[in-house]
Scaffold this motif. Structure first.
Motif, PDB file in Angstrom:
ATOM      1  N   LEU A 147       0.830  -1.204   0.000  1.00  0.00           N
ATOM      2  CA  LEU A 147       0.000   0.000   0.000  1.00  0.00           C
ATOM      3  C   LEU A 147       0.867   1.257   0.000  1.00  0.00           C
ATOM      4  CD1 LEU A 147      -3.129   0.354   0.344  1.00  0.00           C
ATOM      5  CD2 LEU A 147      -2.681   0.778   2.737  1.00  0.00           C
ATOM      6  N   MET A 148       1.806   1.334   0.945  1.00  0.00           N
ATOM      7  CA  MET A 148       2.637   2.530   1.077  1.00  0.00           C
ATOM      8  C   MET A 148       3.529   2.708  -0.143  1.00  0.00           C
ATOM      9  SD  MET A 148       3.220   5.112   2.976  1.00  0.00           S
ATOM     10  CE  MET A 148       2.442   4.687   4.548  1.00  0.00           C
ATOM     11  N   ALA A 149       4.075   1.600  -0.634  1.00  0.00           N
ATOM     12  CA  ALA A 149       4.994   1.673  -1.775  1.00  0.00           C
ATOM     13  C   ALA A 149       4.292   2.200  -3.025  1.00  0.00           C
ATOM     14  CB  ALA A 149       5.583   0.284  -2.051  1.00  0.00           C
ATOM     15  N   ILE A 150       3.089   1.710  -3.272  1.00  0.00           N
ATOM     16  CA  ILE A 150       2.350   2.169  -4.457  1.00  0.00           C
ATOM     17  C   ILE A 150       1.970   3.638  -4.272  1.00  0.00           C
ATOM     18  CG2 ILE A 150       0.355   1.756  -5.946  1.00  0.00           C
ATOM     19  CD1 ILE A 150       2.383  -0.612  -5.749  1.00  0.00           C
ATOM     20  N   TRP A 151       1.540   3.947  -3.050  1.00  0.00           N
ATOM     21  CA  TRP A 151       1.094   5.317  -2.766  1.00  0.00           C
ATOM     22  C   TRP A 151       2.230   6.318  -2.908  1.00  0.00           C
ATOM     23  CZ3 TRP A 151       1.976   8.952   1.252  1.00  0.00           C
ATOM     24  CH2 TRP A 151       1.053  10.008   1.296  1.00  0.00           C
TER      25      TRP A 151
END
Lengths: 273, 273
Positions: A147-151
């Motif tokens: 989630l954080m990486a894509i965001w």
């Protein structure tokens, strides 16, 4: 159109689907592993299967197949697709949950795609990172939680960087899809040992590095970036890539390091041996 | 077999599927919202749509529909299914990503199911919680990330508890699917204000409580559980439910509190007004 393994059989990629009741879609619950094939030969397959079984166990997901059965499926998938140099991803999700919350019988998905990044024995191009305060949950499990990486992709792009380096409470952990190393002023190769996913390339690099250098797996403070002679990341996809900058901190005078270059060549040869 | 909205049309639930390249399956990337219908009337729909649009914006996901278009789809879904008392879930995922990492055109999925929990104006049964150190990433966004919550189910069951209460650095945040409140010895209603998802029922309870009690949204330390007269959770599904125990700490002498009882009745009436 590549063939994909879903559930208990093979199907064309555009028809490979999971019902919306699957816990990956409902609750982001799943694991995976990813390895390369070169000339049709799976690279470090047993290490990846070890980790896949570890991830499944930690997440209480029943793979429903033995290692041998997985090897046979991977073999058939390769025969069906005929992509000698490829990436193969084995995904296991929480399954079709009647109440959208309780674990069900896991769904197994195995996909194969041509390699997106071609690595070589030569020095790979270097990378610049931005840092970000974040700790992956279930860090030692290869979950599907990115989630954080894509965001963070737009922030990375806007900074002119290539990827993000996670830290927490001043200590570096990892990048979203790779492990992080530095070389200290006295030529010690250092990489974090906890709060991380233990990458297969990380494992190989630790073994190789130990043949020539002092190696330390320990907590790594962000302040050590200031004095590091080199920094690099390791990943299945990218092998070993020098890191020449983290935020405003230039590392190694901005030049790719010799130790990273040597390690990359050694990993390249090991994968093809 | 209920009808489900997927992408741009309606389809039977057992055929409602997303291709495995979707970023929810690949990377756990998606958001959702969930509301009830009672007698065919969506409850607090505008609040839920507000939050859904907020979540989508925060996660850089283009819903591809206006609020009016969503209302029309929800209306058609209700007509197709004929389930007057239901739960409707609107999910938006990262879409079919060619490289399995970059955001693509989001997939919209809207499902409807009969209510799994029937609430009433009467006092709901009470709950027992275990606590667990965890902070949801992107806490103010209703993402599909329930990795920790699903993983903790066996621990919750083995403890004879009903759910888990997250805390970090000594401060309470929330339960996985509900907000947490206490009533202090001087009859102040207190709930955390940051590092949480702001629930719609939480919002209603804050408004209702303020008509009769002092209300505080602030950091809530776990030590305050020792002196709390009452504790309760709020959620769309469960309304207001008293919490009589967290780990070994009995709250309110183990009896359901009067303020929780009153709030539950008021929320019940408001939803049906």
């Amino acid at each position: 159109m590549p063939t994909v393994f879903v559930g208990d059989g093979f199907i064309a990629a555009d028809r490979a689907a999971l019902q919306v009741s699957d816990l990956a879609i409902q609750r982001g619950y799943g694991i995976f592993d990813f390895f390369k094939t070169l000339g049709g030969k799976p690279i470090f397959l047993e290490d990846h299967l070890d980790r896949f079984f570890h991830s499944a166990g930690q997440m209480r997901l029943d793979i429903g197949k033995s290692r041998d059965e997985l090897r046979v499926i991977i073999d058939e998938l390769q025969r069906a697709n005929g992509i000698p140099d490829s990436g193969i991803r084995i995904t296991l999700t929480g399954g079709y949950s009647p109440d959208g919350y309780s674990l069900a019988r896991p769904n197994l998905v195995i996909t194969q795609q041509p390699l997106q990044v071609i690595v070589s024995e030569e020095m790979p191009r270097s990378m610049r990172l931005i840092s970000w305060p974040h700790q992956r949950q279930m860090a030692d499990v290869k979950t599907i939680d990115y989630l954080m990486a894509i965001w963070l992709q737009p922030q990375i792009r806007d900074s002119g960087a290539d990827d993000v380096l996670y830290y927490r409470d001043g200590f570096i952990s990892e990048c979203p899809r790779s492990n992080f190393f530095i070389v200290t002023p006295n030529d010690t190769v250092v990489t974090p040992y906890r709060h991380i996913l233990k990458g297969i390339t990380r494992l190989k690099v630790l073994e190789i590095a130990a043949s020539r250098y002092r190696v330390e797996q320990r907590d790594l403070h962000v302040d050590e970036l200031k004095t590091a002679k080199e920094a690099f990341i390791t990943s299945t996809t990218k092998q070993v890539v020098p890191v020449v900058q983290v935020d405003q901190q230039i590392i190694g005078g901005g030049a790719s390091g010799e130790i990273a270059r040597w390690l990359n060549g050694e990993v390249y040869r090991l994968a093809r041996s």
